[in-house]
Design a protein around this motif. Structure first.
Motif, PDB file in Angstrom:
ATOM      1  N   ARG A 231     -53.255  31.119  68.293  1.00 54.56           N
ATOM      2  CA  ARG A 231     -52.798  31.950  69.397  1.00 54.56           C
ATOM      3  C   ARG A 231     -52.568  31.109  70.640  1.00 54.56           C
ATOM      4  O   ARG A 231     -51.636  31.350  71.407  1.00 54.56           O
ATOM      5  CB  ARG A 231     -53.832  33.038  69.674  1.00 54.56           C
TER       6      ARG A 231
ATOM      7  N   ARG B 207     -55.483  43.033  68.288  1.00 53.47           N
ATOM      8  CA  ARG B 207     -56.370  41.869  68.298  1.00 53.47           C
ATOM      9  C   ARG B 207     -57.830  42.321  68.351  1.00 53.47           C
ATOM     10  O   ARG B 207     -58.682  41.826  67.609  1.00 53.47           O
ATOM     11  CB  ARG B 207     -56.040  40.986  69.492  1.00 53.47           C
TER      12      ARG B 207
ATOM     13  N   GLU C  20     -47.184  45.595  74.516  1.00 52.14           N
ATOM     14  CA  GLU C  20     -48.220  44.736  75.046  1.00 52.14           C
ATOM     15  C   GLU C  20     -49.611  45.281  74.695  1.00 52.14           C
ATOM     16  O   GLU C  20     -50.476  44.569  74.190  1.00 52.14           O
ATOM     17  CB  GLU C  20     -48.071  44.682  76.568  1.00 52.14           C
TER      18      GLU C  20
ATOM     19  N   ARG D  52     -46.845  38.015  72.592  1.00 58.50           N
ATOM     20  CA  ARG D  52     -47.143  37.958  74.020  1.00 58.50           C
ATOM     21  C   ARG D  52     -45.996  37.279  74.769  1.00 58.50           C
ATOM     22  O   ARG D  52     -45.542  37.736  75.810  1.00 58.50           O
ATOM     23  CB  ARG D  52     -48.454  37.215  74.257  1.00 58.50           C
TER      24      ARG D  52
ATOM     25  N   GLY E 178     -50.442  45.118  70.982  1.00 61.95           N
ATOM     26  CA  GLY E 178     -50.825  43.761  70.611  1.00 61.95           C
ATOM     27  C   GLY E 178     -52.302  43.523  70.917  1.00 61.95           C
ATOM     28  O   GLY E 178     -53.056  43.017  70.076  1.00 61.95           O
ATOM     29  N   ASP E 179     -52.695  43.924  72.143  1.00 62.29           N
ATOM     30  CA  ASP E 179     -54.091  43.733  72.542  1.00 62.29           C
ATOM     31  C   ASP E 179     -55.026  44.524  71.639  1.00 62.29           C
ATOM     32  O   ASP E 179     -56.056  44.015  71.168  1.00 62.29           O
ATOM     33  CB  ASP E 179     -54.285  44.175  73.996  1.00 62.29           C
TER      34      ASP E 179
ATOM     35  N   ILE F 154     -51.572  35.247  61.878  1.00 60.93           N
ATOM     36  CA  ILE F 154     -51.913  36.322  62.815  1.00 60.93           C
ATOM     37  C   ILE F 154     -51.927  35.791  64.234  1.00 60.93           C
ATOM     38  O   ILE F 154     -51.332  36.353  65.156  1.00 60.93           O
ATOM     39  CB  ILE F 154     -53.289  36.933  62.455  1.00 60.93           C
ATOM     40  N   GLY F 155     -52.561  34.649  64.430  1.00 64.97           N
ATOM     41  CA  GLY F 155     -52.639  34.058  65.766  1.00 64.97           C
ATOM     42  C   GLY F 155     -51.262  33.735  66.309  1.00 64.97           C
ATOM     43  O   GLY F 155     -50.951  33.996  67.466  1.00 64.97           O
TER      44      GLY F 155
ATOM     45  N   SER G  65     -48.434  35.065  65.428  1.00 63.75           N
ATOM     46  CA  SER G  65     -47.709  36.302  65.727  1.00 63.75           C
ATOM     47  C   SER G  65     -48.148  36.875  67.056  1.00 63.75           C
ATOM     48  O   SER G  65     -47.331  37.341  67.854  1.00 63.75           O
ATOM     49  CB  SER G  65     -47.937  37.338  64.631  1.00 63.75           C
ATOM     50  N   GLU G  66     -49.458  36.822  67.291  1.00 64.43           N
ATOM     51  CA  GLU G  66     -49.967  37.318  68.576  1.00 64.43           C
ATOM     52  C   GLU G  66     -49.341  36.547  69.737  1.00 64.43           C
ATOM     53  O   GLU G  66     -48.867  37.117  70.712  1.00 64.43           O
ATOM     54  CB  GLU G  66     -51.488  37.172  68.634  1.00 64.43           C
ATOM     55  N   ARG G  67     -49.332  35.214  69.560  1.00 61.89           N
ATOM     56  CA  ARG G  67     -48.772  34.381  70.618  1.00 61.89           C
ATOM     57  C   ARG G  67     -47.294  34.755  70.835  1.00 61.89           C
ATOM     58  O   ARG G  67     -46.817  34.961  71.961  1.00 61.89           O
ATOM     59  CB  ARG G  67     -48.871  32.904  70.241  1.00 61.89           C
TER      60      ARG G  67
END
Lengths: 156, 729
Positions: free
Chosen positions: B425, B401, B394, B496, B397-398, B488-489, B491-493
């Motif tokens: 995202r 970003r 977690e 999470r 990831g942050d 990228i967005g 993947s972030e989503r």
């Protein structure tokens, strides 16, 4: 004509991950994600209509509605999908399902979750090469996504 | 066998206390009867009157009249002093004796009839017969009616004697002790010397025996022995007998289980005689247990005494009979005791068996609980271990970003990339169908399928401005940047979402910890049910789960409880529903039909004093014969299948609900099975747990809670649904 891979997986994150890991092949291949068996058949129809050739199905086992194995069994009876290589990508199939998949669905390979992207790509290359060689298709246009050594050997 | 007519019964007791005159009835159609009556009359004259009848029917008529007379005379008169005096027949006559010849018919008929006539009810029967064999008297003998059989012709006077003796015995049995007629003795009570001797005391008999022997053999020396002397040895050849004058001797026998005392108080006075009868070897060991005085007689001496003095024989016979009778009586008592003991043993063995079964059940239960506790610990451990990687994931990831954002600030396309990535995202995952449709539309705009696919993947849909799309399509470098930013967005989503799911599972697993150490806390049953749903999600994949409860916080009161235990309640209930629905689907598939869409509804509502949770499925229902048993410990209809963590079923659910002072009920019919659990919102801390509730956890929990005067806050966890598409809200 492009070779097509069908990725059937009901969880969007996992589907994105598989498609993402295969993106290196996306220039040469057609990658069709589908969220369940019915959707997969729609994708099959699209691929067929566009004149492309379904070469490989990567299917999750546990999905709402029909299971991956059920779907792969159906695909053995359809001329558009019978020849495609069939790979189960699952973290949960028990032994009985796996045996059934091998016996009835003509399962060619089994990939356990979580997967290693390098090995996933290698497995896809191997399966595609097998498909091309078995179907007697000219490997040259697809060489980027095939096992070159085996494909070129076959040309001689 | 019915009660013998001559045993006192309430019916006959009345006239037993004050009987009327006694009657001897002589029943015979022939002159034989007259002859008998003629002989009997003088013999019984003093005691009874003789009635001469020709048939049984006549006898019964007489008896009926006698009964009528009793009724006429009335019960009040019965108390008057009755006697043989015919002048004052205060009470009706009673037949004490029936003398019948075998011509009158079946004696079993007589036996059948006498019970109906009070006057005949206590009669004895003497049968006169000329035959060599008799039949048809089984019942008469069985009911103790027939007392004597006299062959015709009889010795003159014999029948009179017999009648007199029978009347005397009747009087002994049926007249009260103080009746004067009992004491009217007559002569000729002729017993044999042997029968006479049997009435005398053993001491007297022993003295007589010794005297009789000494008359022949001369004075015998008295042997005085201390306790503990063995007179005979088991198995030893015996050629003499001891006559014990005083003192006690025990008879013992060596058996597989050691020395067994056969007789002590019932040894008798002559030691060794039984051995003589059984091949000359001592059957038992005879040991003196007190100081003993006795004489020793060799076989030859005894033989001589028997030969030369006839008295010896009678006394010896009497002594032996007495001794054997005592021993027989003892062995009969022992036999009865043995049978009673065996029965008692059987009963005890049964009890032990039951106790053993209960013990085994308890052991299995403990084992199951132990296994469950182990699983709980395992789950808790795994959950704990997962926390670190999840947290790392977690945070990483942050950080990724943030770092990316910092880097993008200096990138020429940074603004675009940031915008596209943020859009991707926050955009929910689209269905593949929708994406395919969008791609087809875009394909018409840009004229290239692969390009259309890339644009859709980059977040453009069919509403996008065609000019923008064309510009982007013409600039492949920029398109690649936009695609990467969208990826990228996305993947972030996905990261999470994935970490959220793992966090949720970890939290749910954490509630599965061993409950022993857990305190009673305020539990939100919605969270508990959500945990259970999450833990059973893999089995409810093809089930439409309908939640029917308020989502806003504090819409429902909390209940005090152990969250971990309570989660198990609904995990088990939901697992059962899932199994039932799966079985229904499979059955339908096998039969080639379509089952109803599998559905589970969960209602949670506040009720008076508690919170009610209902779980209902549209499965095949529970068979009526199974329904009453589902709360039994370890009851399962899934033969031979052990399920991970869920093998304990409804029995466990019930014990948890019981420990929380709640109630659980199951209603079931085909197509609808509903499990209702009600848990109280408050538990009276001053009130002890009900006696049948498990004493352990619930009370301990309450105790701890009241001791510490602190209630743990409910677990802080946002009440959010899993985002998995597998769970439908």
């Amino acid at each position: 004509m492009k070779l097509a891979i069908l990725v059937v997986e009901d969880e969007p994150e996992v589907r994105d991950a598989v498609v993402g890991d295969l993106s290196a092949l996306a220039d040469t291949l057609r990658i069709e994600p589908a969220e369940d068996a019915d959707d997969a058949w729609e994708a099959v129809a699209d691929i067929d209509d566009d004149g492309d050739l379904l070469a490989l199905v990567l299917a999750d086992h546990r999905m709402p509605g029909r299971t991956g194995v059920d779907m792969l069994v159906e695909m053995n009876d359809d001329s558009r999908t019978a020849a495609a290589r069939k790979v189960l990508v699952t973290g949960q199939a028990d032994q009985a399902d796996t045996i059934r998949a091998v016996n009835e669905a003509g399962l060619d390979h089994y990939i356990a979750k979580p997967w290693d992207p390098v090995r996933l790509q290698q497995a896809v290359r191997d399966q595609l090469t097998d498909f091309v060689l078995e179907a007697g298709i000219d490997p040259l246009p697809h060489l980027r996504v095939l096992d070159r050594v085996r494909a070129l050997e076959a040309l001689r | 066998m019915s009660a013998a007519p001559n045993t006192p019964s309430p019916e006959v007791a009345d006239f037993e206390s004050a009987p009327g005159p006694l009657v001897v009835a002589v029943v015979s159609p022939t002159s034989l009867g007259t002859q008998a009556a003629h002989e009997v009359t003088p013999a019984v004259n003093a005691l009874a009157e003789v009635v001469r009848v020709r048939t049984l029917a006549e006898l019964f008529r007489w008896a009926r009249q006698s009964a009528d007379a009793q009724t006429d005379s009335g019960q009040t008169d019965v108390s008057a002093e009755g006697g043989a005096d015919e002048a004052a027949p205060a009470a009706p006559a009673t037949v004490a004796l029936i003398i019948a010849t075998d011509e009158v018919g079946s004696l079993d008929d007589v036996a059948d009839a006498v019970a109906h006539y009070p006057a005949l009810a206590t009669a004895r029967l003497v049968l006169l017969t000329e035959r060599a064999e008799l039949h048809n008297l089984g019942r008469a003998i069985d009911e103790d009616l027939v007392r004597e059989v006299i062959a015709v012709p009889w010795t003159p006077g014999a029948i009179g004697d017999r009648a007199w003796a029978q009347i005397r015995r009747w009087m002994r049995d049926h007249l009260p002790e103080d009746d004067p007629r009992r004491r009217q003795d007559g002569a000729g009570n002729g017993h044999s010397p042997l029968l006479e001797a049997l009435t005398r005391h053993s001491d007297v008999l022993t003295a007589e025996l010794i005297a009789a022997c000494e008359q022949v053999l001369g004075p015998r020396p008295r042997l005085r022995l201390p306790a503990g002397v063995r007179l005979t040895h088991q198995g030893q050849i015996v050629d003499s007998v001891y006559v014990v004058i005083s003192g006690a001797v025990a008879l013992t026998r060596h058996t597989r289980v050691g020395e067994v005392t056969l007789h002590h108080a019932t040894t008798g006075r002559i030691i060794g005689l039984v051995s003589l009868a059984s091949h000359g070897r001592a059957f038992v060991t005879a040991t003196t247990t007190t100081d003993v005085e006795l004489i020793l007689l060799s076989i030859e001496q005894l033989d001589r005494a028997l030969r030369e003095n006839p008295v010896t024989e009678q006394v010896l016979a009497a002594l032996i009979i007495r001794s054997l009778t005592k021993r027989l009586a003892r062995s009969e008592i022992l036999q009865v005791e043995k049978i009673e003991l065996a029965a008692a043993l059987d009963a005890e063995r049964l009890q032990v068996q039951e106790a053993l079964t209960a013990l085994e059940q308890a052991r299995l239960e403990l084992l199951a609980q132990e296994r469950f506790a182990t699983l709980g610990e395992l789950a808790a451990g795994v959950a704990h271990e997962l926390n670190n990687p999840v947290a790392a994931l977690e945070r990483a990831g942050d950080h990724l970003r943030e770092d990316l954002a910092a880097m993008m600030a200096t990138h020429p396309d940074g603004e675009t990339i940031g915008r596209v990535a943020a859009a991707a995202r926050t955009r929910p995952a689209a269905s593949t169908r929708a994406e395919r449709a969008a791609r087809k539309k875009l394909e018409q705009t840009v004229g290239d399928r692969e390009l259309a696919r890339r644009l859709v993947a980059a977040g453009f849909d069919d509403d996008a401005d065609p000019d923008t799309l064309r510009t982007l399509a013409a600039d492949s470098g920029r398109l690649a940047t936009v695609e990467a930013a969208a990826s990228i967005g996305r993947s972030e989503r996905n990261m999470r979402l994935a970490t959220d799911r793992i966090s949720g599972l970890v939290a749910s697993l954490s509630t599965y910890v061993r409950p022993d150490g857990e305190e009673m806390v305020d539990v939100d049953l919605r969270e508990v049910v959500e945990d259970a749903l999450r833990l059973t999600a893999h089995r409810l994949e093809e089930v439409d789960v309908v939640r029917d409860y308020p989502v806003e916080p504090s819409a429902l009161p909390s209940v005090p409880g152990h969250a971990g235990e309570l989660v198990q309640v609904w995990t088990n209930i939901l697992a059962n529903s899932a199994d039932a629905l799966a079985a229904q689907a499979k059955e339908a598939a096998d039969a080639g039909s379509t089952p109803p869409a599998a559905r589970v509804r969960v209602w949670i509502t506040a009720v008076t004093g508690g919170v009610r949770v209902r779980v209902e499925d549209n499965g095949p229902g529970i068979a009526p014969d199974v329904l009453p048993r589902i709360f039994e410990p370890r009851f399962t209809t899934k033969h031979g299948r052990v399920r991970f963590g869920l093998g304990l079923g409804m029995g466990l659910a019930k014990s948890v609900v019981d420990a929380h002072h709640g109630s659980i009920a199951v209603e079931s019919e085909p197509g609808r099975t509903r499990v209702t659990v009600v848990l109280p919102t408050q538990q009276d801390l001053t009130q002890a747990a009900p006696p049948d509730a498990p004493v352990g956890r619930a009370r301990n929990g309450l105790q701890k809670q009241s001791d510490k005067k602190a209630v743990k806050k409910p677990r802080k966890r946002p009440h959010k649904r899993s985002r998995s598409s597998k769970e439908k809200s």
